[in-house]
Write a protein that holds these residues in place. Structure first.
Motif, PDB file in Angstrom:
ATOM      1  N   VAL A 128     192.709  94.149  -8.398  1.00  8.34           N
ATOM      2  CA  VAL A 128     192.987  94.021  -6.964  1.00  8.34           C
ATOM      3  C   VAL A 128     194.018  95.065  -6.544  1.00  8.34           C
ATOM      4  O   VAL A 128     194.786  95.547  -7.366  1.00  8.34           O
ATOM      5  CB  VAL A 128     193.494  92.608  -6.588  1.00  8.34           C
ATOM      6  N   GLN A 129     194.011  95.386  -5.270  1.00  3.81           N
ATOM      7  CA  GLN A 129     195.068  96.203  -4.671  1.00  3.81           C
ATOM      8  C   GLN A 129     195.347  95.663  -3.277  1.00  3.81           C
ATOM      9  O   GLN A 129     194.489  95.029  -2.663  1.00  3.81           O
ATOM     10  CB  GLN A 129     194.693  97.687  -4.643  1.00  3.81           C
ATOM     11  N   GLU A 146     191.957  94.403  -1.555  1.00  6.46           N
ATOM     12  CA  GLU A 146     190.705  95.044  -1.937  1.00  6.46           C
ATOM     13  C   GLU A 146     190.480  94.683  -3.393  1.00  6.46           C
ATOM     14  O   GLU A 146     191.421  94.597  -4.178  1.00  6.46           O
ATOM     15  CB  GLU A 146     190.751  96.558  -1.752  1.00  6.46           C
ATOM     16  N   VAL A 147     189.223  94.436  -3.717  1.00  7.41           N
ATOM     17  CA  VAL A 147     188.836  93.962  -5.032  1.00  7.41           C
ATOM     18  C   VAL A 147     187.826  94.933  -5.618  1.00  7.41           C
ATOM     19  O   VAL A 147     186.909  95.371  -4.916  1.00  7.41           O
ATOM     20  CB  VAL A 147     188.198  92.551  -4.912  1.00  7.41           C
ATOM     21  N   ASP A 148     187.995  95.284  -6.886  1.00  7.02           N
ATOM     22  CA  ASP A 148     186.991  96.098  -7.565  1.00  7.02           C
ATOM     23  C   ASP A 148     186.047  95.140  -8.284  1.00  7.02           C
ATOM     24  O   ASP A 148     186.337  94.647  -9.364  1.00  7.02           O
ATOM     25  CB  ASP A 148     187.634  97.060  -8.560  1.00  7.02           C
ATOM     26  N   GLY A 152     183.199  99.592  -7.018  1.00  5.74           N
ATOM     27  CA  GLY A 152     184.246 100.236  -6.221  1.00  5.74           C
ATOM     28  C   GLY A 152     185.016  99.193  -5.424  1.00  5.74           C
ATOM     29  O   GLY A 152     184.724  98.006  -5.465  1.00  5.74           O
ATOM     30  N   TRP A 153     186.015  99.644  -4.684  1.00  2.34           N
ATOM     31  CA  TRP A 153     186.911  98.750  -3.948  1.00  2.34           C
ATOM     32  C   TRP A 153     186.244  98.212  -2.698  1.00  2.34           C
ATOM     33  O   TRP A 153     185.682  98.971  -1.914  1.00  2.34           O
ATOM     34  CB  TRP A 153     188.196  99.478  -3.579  1.00  2.34           C
ATOM     35  N   GLU A 154     186.348  96.876  -2.511  1.00  2.00           N
ATOM     36  CA  GLU A 154     185.780  96.227  -1.332  1.00  2.00           C
ATOM     37  C   GLU A 154     186.814  95.294  -0.727  1.00  2.00           C
ATOM     38  O   GLU A 154     187.612  94.686  -1.442  1.00  2.00           O
ATOM     39  CB  GLU A 154     184.533  95.423  -1.704  1.00  2.00           C
ATOM     40  N   TRP A 156     188.680  92.151   0.856  1.00  2.00           N
ATOM     41  CA  TRP A 156     188.721  90.708   0.591  1.00  2.00           C
ATOM     42  C   TRP A 156     189.779  90.166   1.529  1.00  2.00           C
ATOM     43  O   TRP A 156     190.960  90.193   1.236  1.00  2.00           O
ATOM     44  CB  TRP A 156     189.098  90.488  -0.872  1.00  2.00           C
ATOM     45  N   VAL A 177     197.570 101.771   0.852  1.00  2.00           N
ATOM     46  CA  VAL A 177     197.174 100.951  -0.292  1.00  2.00           C
ATOM     47  C   VAL A 177     198.332 100.873  -1.285  1.00  2.00           C
ATOM     48  O   VAL A 177     198.965 101.878  -1.596  1.00  2.00           O
ATOM     49  CB  VAL A 177     195.921 101.547  -0.985  1.00  2.00           C
TER      50      VAL A 177
END
Length: 181
Positions: A128-129, A146-148, A152-154, A156, A177
């Motif tokens: 996560v980021q 954002e969750v990988d 890729g990062w999406e 959340w 980020v």
């Protein structure tokens, strides 16, 4: 027969209220909180419970499929939304609660959802980021994860009403980020 005095329980410490420290400090605290709480066995057990309640698919032998990162992210998002209602912090203060506090009270703002979701997802090995976004001319107004999930990062965002995993709020003008260790 001797009467005994009722035992008094020590009140639980509530989070410290403090003047709003600025978004950079809040982001740093959030990242540290997620990193610290992700190793808690209670957070991990709760993550699995929320994932199952949220509809995580099961393996052929009946166990929750903890290898399905996308499924875990979607299920924990649904589970967290069912258990926690959005509530603003008091004016000009910032209270960042630990994940178990947010789930116990059933209340939280965007930072509390980030702390709870980030800790739970990280405890299950999902990267996560933290994302800070601004919608106006200056500053930052909101935070989400954002969750990988493997592709890729999406986004959340548990506070964006009606949003599904991967959807971001329209109108982001600035974005910053913050990595979680």
């Amino acid at each position: 027969m001797t009467a005994t005095a009722p035992q008094l329980r020590r009140p639980e410490r509530s989070p410290r209220l403090r003047r709003y420290p600025g978004i950079a400090r809040v982001a740093k605290e959030l990242a540290a909180l997620v990193d610290r709480e992700r190793v808690s066995p209670r957070v991990k057990r709760l993550a699995v419970r929320l994932a199952v309640e949220g509809g995580l698919k099961r393996t052929p032998d009946g166990h929750p499929d903890l290898r399905d990162r996308r499924g875990m992210a979607e299920a924990i998002l649904r589970g967290l939304r069912r258990r926690v209602n959005y509530a603003n912090d008091p004016e000009k203060t910032e209270v960042v609660n630990a994940p178990l506090t947010t789930l116990t009270t059933g209340l939280g703002d965007c930072e509390d959802f980030v702390a709870a979701g980030g800790s739970m997802l990280s405890s299950l090995g999902v990267p996560v980021q933290i994302v800070l976004v601004g919608y106006g001319a200056d500053g930052y107004d909101h935070t989400y994860l954002e969750v990988d999930a493997g592709d890729g990062w999406e986004a959340w965002d548990a506070t964006l009403e009606g949003a599904r995993f991967g959807m971001r709020a329209p109108g982001e003008r600035r974005r910053h980020v913050v990595a979680v260790a």
